[in-house]
Design an enzyme around this catalytic site. Structure first.
Site, PDB file in Angstrom:
ATOM      1  N   ASP B 214       0.893  -1.154   0.000  1.00  0.00           N
ATOM      2  CA  ASP B 214       0.000   0.000   0.000  1.00  0.00           C
ATOM      3  C   ASP B 214       0.934   1.208   0.000  1.00  0.00           C
ATOM      4  O   ASP B 214       1.544   1.524   1.019  1.00  0.00           O
ATOM      5  CB  ASP B 214      -0.878  -0.005   1.262  1.00  0.00           C
ATOM      6  N   HIS B 215       1.055   1.859  -1.167  1.00  0.00           N
ATOM      7  CA  HIS B 215       2.116   2.865  -1.303  1.00  0.00           C
ATOM      8  C   HIS B 215       1.942   4.039  -0.348  1.00  0.00           C
ATOM      9  O   HIS B 215       2.898   4.760  -0.075  1.00  0.00           O
ATOM     10  CB  HIS B 215       2.232   3.344  -2.754  1.00  0.00           C
ATOM     11  N   HIS B 277      -6.053   2.640   1.959  1.00  0.00           N
ATOM     12  CA  HIS B 277      -5.260   3.801   2.380  1.00  0.00           C
ATOM     13  C   HIS B 277      -5.798   4.464   3.651  1.00  0.00           C
ATOM     14  O   HIS B 277      -5.064   4.704   4.606  1.00  0.00           O
ATOM     15  CB  HIS B 277      -5.239   4.870   1.281  1.00  0.00           C
TER      16      HIS B 277
END
Lengths: 351, 527
Positions: B214-215, B277
């Site tokens: 999950d960047h 996110h």
């Protein structure tokens, strides 16, 4: 003829008692257009007033990566019985994050012949409160210095390459900073100079297969530029400290150590024009590991030959040797530099 | 107390405990473990992610000296092309997308260790030849059988790829080495598909070798949340229901679906942003201090938060969740079309492009403290932030009502202009006692000249080093889906689904989102 501070820097001359007020005015004039930033106090002691212009340029470059309040102190031995002169200036640049103008302030002081004892007070009274103090002491340390100054310093930067008598300076430093030892971190730019070479050597031995060759290490060749023998010696000290070699003797270009098994290891220092440390070659039986600068390349070239003849070639970051790059590298690093102190201890006996 | 001498003696050198295995030259040079030599195999190597993020990230790591010297990359994809063509294309892309200037000399050296492997994802022959090729690479480049498989493909391809990796024993770690897999989001479409997907991955790779990326978690400010909370003595004592009034988490963007119509119309804002996110940010904000910084200690605490989120069922959804969809409007002075008019979007679509939720974390620390979460497209400004609003000081001293004495707000800006600000009350100069809010503001970009590494740089390096702290764990993902599923169910499968409210592009979402927070006597922050 004694110089005036305006001859030496391009700042705005101010009365010492009014520095804070003038700085405030400086920022009020630029309000809205610029942001003042400061994460450290960066004090620079300049052994010669002739260098103050150059140091101002260095500070201007440093502020691009390290927001700080800079305090530049220069001495002019031709000035006698004259009050300390001061000026202020701002270094502004566009932030990397966007279009914001970020500015740092510099306060410059010019001291006369007998100004050395004034340095602690000048530094103490112009610190940006609660921020760490980094003091870059150019040149050699004086025989007598103010003890209280060292207890305020968080990081003391110097360049042992400029020292004429390394053991003497080490002893002077040891005595001077003894009371400050729990707080102060010693940062030798001569050690920073070999940072990229050390990183490249470490990176080679991250590979388990190459690490396996290390016990057979029997000789080392270090190439250094004229005048950079002390840099090469520190690099040799690093190998000695990390591999637990003990210094034996130094004859000509060779320095001899005993490794942990008592085997003699030879470190040969070869002088050759070029980068301060042109390269290093480690020989371990039939294996060799070489890290070297190549002309025209911005990278370090690592060449590894294994006993079975397999060869590998890698490029690694080469860094830069100019003073701004060295200071930037040093200011980016944290920690207490314990490895440096061990490297120094390993070579002082054979200097 | 006796201070240790600043100059050690030679004998003070520390003998590494395991001197046979430890690189003695690493001491003092790197504060993070250096990854071992390895090969990164990217499935979907001709896709956007590879050229925009993965290869530029690897190149930047090489430029910074953070990669193991023996690192190779194999791109696996369907299109027919040679190693040379692949390298040339990636070279052009890296010049375009890299955060640092590409230096030809380094690129040539780096690119010489990039290879292209053409195969269908489901073709066993392609894996047989891949296994052979990886063995050859190991022998020639010293990568020692360590492999990092990066699945940059649609989830529907996972099963075929993973089964083949297993069939050809490519999932097996070499002696003393490792084999890992990175899975790109979305981690499923709902709880059932996520569980299925996780089972598919688990059939081939152990959880410890599975890295769900999950960047958002790779961003500097997201990592700084834990530092801010646990490395500063002043915040943690206040970080609970006694002193905090509520928390707002916002992710807004002026962009529309930008060519992602088919994907987005299938998922919507809740699945696309909230499930991963925003719930990750909520967890970092709400979690208890971990026992240490190991991956599982941190993730254990995050999972506890997701488990403590009060489920929203049936009527709760209508009360606590507002969904909206952008209509035509104007952004930055330009007229923009409605969501339903976007390319390849169903003209009758009821997919949400905006969600506002009131979330309760039912544990001791956060009892009765709401987390208001909102995310949306075509909003006036782009930004992601967490705002912690403290309770207002008692109004007894300054002859003001509780509403007039503004509360302190701590804002953690994740993007853009990463930083932290604290709003507090101050007296306006003058003879009268006038109090107004002022802001102390810290900007990463202003204070630190050095550019932060891209999120993918940090995450790739962590995966190579085996550090899963910034990656989602299976239970974390499934718990998050459980929460999301209830909302999706109420929206799409109940007899009386809550309305989908349109909002003009360029506004801050539907009025009902304002009502959601205003009925608690609060208001959304102005970004």
């Amino acid at each position: 003829m004694p110089q005036s501070i305006t001859d030496l820097t391009q700042g705005m001359p101010v009365e010492i008692g009014k520095i804070d007020r003038e700085l405030k005015r400086l920022w009020q004039e630029g309000e809205g257009a610029a942001t003042r930033a400061s994460l450290i106090n960066f004090a620079v002691f300049c052994e010669s007033s002739d260098k103050m212009h150059e140091m101002t340029d260095v500070i201007a470059e440093i502020t691009k990566d390290h927001a700080c309040r800079a305090i530049l102190i220069g001495m002019d031995p031709t000035i006698e019985h004259a009050p300390v002169q001061a000026c202020i200036t701002a270094h502004c640049h566009l932030s990397k994050a966007g279009q914001k103008q970020v500015c740092c302030e510099q306060i410059t002081f010019l001291l006369g012949k007998d100004g050395l004892p004034m340095i602690p007070n000048i530094v103490f009274s112009h610190l940006d409160s609660d921020l760490p103090l980094v003091l870059w002491w150019r040149g050699e340390f004086p025989a007598e210095s103010e003890e209280q100054l060292w207890t305020w310093v968080d990081r003391l930067i110097y360049d042992s390459q400029m020292w004429t008598h390394v053991p003497g300076q080490v002893e002077l430093l040891r005595t001077a900073i003894e009371p400050a030892s729990p707080r102060i971190t010693l940062c030798d730019l001569n050690w920073t100079r070999s940072l990229y070479i050390r990183q490249a050597v470490a990176q080679i031995f991250d590979h388990p297969e190459y690490l396996g060759e290390l016990p057979a290490l029997s000789s080392v060749e270090i190439t250094h530029a004229p005048g950079m023998r002390s840099t090469a010696m520190l690099l040799a000290g690093w190998l000695a400290a990390q591999l637990q070699w003990h210094p034996h003797t130094s004859i000509g270009v060779n320095v001899y150590f005993h490794d942990r098994t008592g085997k003699l290891v030879t470190v040969t220092l070869k002088e050759q024009p070029g980068a301060p440390i042109g390269g290093i070659r480690l020989l371990a039986g039939k294996a060799s590991m070489t890290v070297a600068h190549h002309e025209g390349s911005g990278f370090l070239h690592a060449d590894i030959v294994l006993p079975d003849g397999r060869e590998s070639h890698y490029l690694m970051p080469g860094g830069k040797e100019d003073i701004v790059s060295l200071l930037n590298d040093e200011l980016m690093s944290g920690g207490k530099h314990k490895v440096y102190l061990r490297a120094l201890a390993a070579v002082v006996p054979v200097l | 107390m006796i201070n240790p001498p600043i100059f050690p003696t030679l004998n003070a050198a520390v003998t590494p405990k395991n001197s046979e295995q430890t690189n003695p030259f690493r001491e003092g040079l790197s504060s993070r473990p250096m990854p071992q030599p390895c090969t990164v195999v990217i499935f979907g190597a001709t896709g956007d992610l590879t050229k925009r993020k993965l290869i530029p990230a690897l190149y930047n790591l090489a430029a910074d000296g953070d990669l193991p010297s023996a690192l190779t990359v194999v791109g696996f994809a369907r299109r027919d092309k040679s190693d040379e063509v692949f390298r040339t294309e990636l070279g052009d892309d890296t010049k375009k997308f890299s955060r640092s200037t590409v230096q030809d000399e380094l690129w040539q050296s780096f690119a010489s260790r990039i290879f292209y492997h053409r195969s269908e994802f489901g073709d066993p022959e392609g894996y047989k030849s891949l296994a052979k090729r990886l063995d050859e690479i190991d022998a020639q480049y010293g990568t020692r059988g360590n492999r990092l498989f990066y699945l940059s493909v649609a989830p529907s391809e996972f099963e075929g790829i993973l089964k083949n990796l297993k069939d050809f024993k490519l999932n097996e770690s070499p002696s003393g080495g490792w084999t890992r897999v990175i899975v790109e989001k979305p981690f499923g479409y709902d709880l059932a598909t996520a569980t299925e997907l996780n089972s598919v991955v688990a059939a081939t790779f152990a959880e410890k070798d599975t890295f769900r990326i999950d960047h958002f978690l790779g961003k500097e400010t997201a990592q700084n949340i834990m530092v801010l909370r646990f490395a500063n003595g002043i915040f943690e004592p206040l970080w609970n229901h006694k002193y905090i009034d509520h928390v707002q988490i916002t992710a807004s963007e002026p962009l529309g679906v930008e060519g992602r119509g088919p994907y987005y119309d299938h998922s919507g804002a809740l699945r696309d942003m909230v499930q991963n996110h925003l719930l990750q940010l909520l967890c970092l904000t709400a979690m208890e201090p971990p026992t240490d910084l190991s991956a599982d200690s941190v993730r254990d605490e995050k999972v506890k938060v997701v488990r403590s989120i009060r489920p929203l069922k049936g009527a709760d959804v209508a009360t606590n969740v507002v969904r909206g969809q952008y209509a035509a409007g104007a952004i930055n002075g330009k007229n923009v079309i409605a969501y339903r008019e976007e390319d390849r979007v169903n003209p009758q679509s009821d997919t949400e492009t905006f969600v506002a939720l009131k979330v309760n974390v039912d544990n001791w620390r956060w009892a009765d403290i709401p987390f208001y979460v909102r995310v949306g497209k075509r909003l006036p400004k782009g930004g992601t932030e967490i705002a912690v609003q403290f309770r207002a000081a008692p109004p007894v001293l300054f002859n003001k009502s509780a509403n007039e004495v503004g509360a302190n707000v701590l804002v953690i800006r994740i993007q853009p202009d990463e930083g932290i600000s604290l709003r507090m009350q101050a007296k306006i100069p003058g003879t009268a006692l006038r109090i107004e809010p002022v802001k102390m503001d810290f900007h990463y970009g202003t204070s630190f000249g050095k550019a932060s590494p891209e999120a993918y740089e940090r995450l790739l390096l962590d995966a190579m080093s085996g550090d899963a702290t910034l990656f989602a764990r299976r239970d974390e993902v499934e718990q998050a889906w459980k929460f999301i599923d209830e909302i999706e169910h109420a929206w799409h499968e109940s007899d009386t689904p809550p309305s989908l409210y349109p909002y003009p592009s360029g506004s801050w979402g539907p009025k009902e989102a304002d009502d959601l927070i205003e009925r608690d006597g609060r208001a959304w922050r102005r970004l």
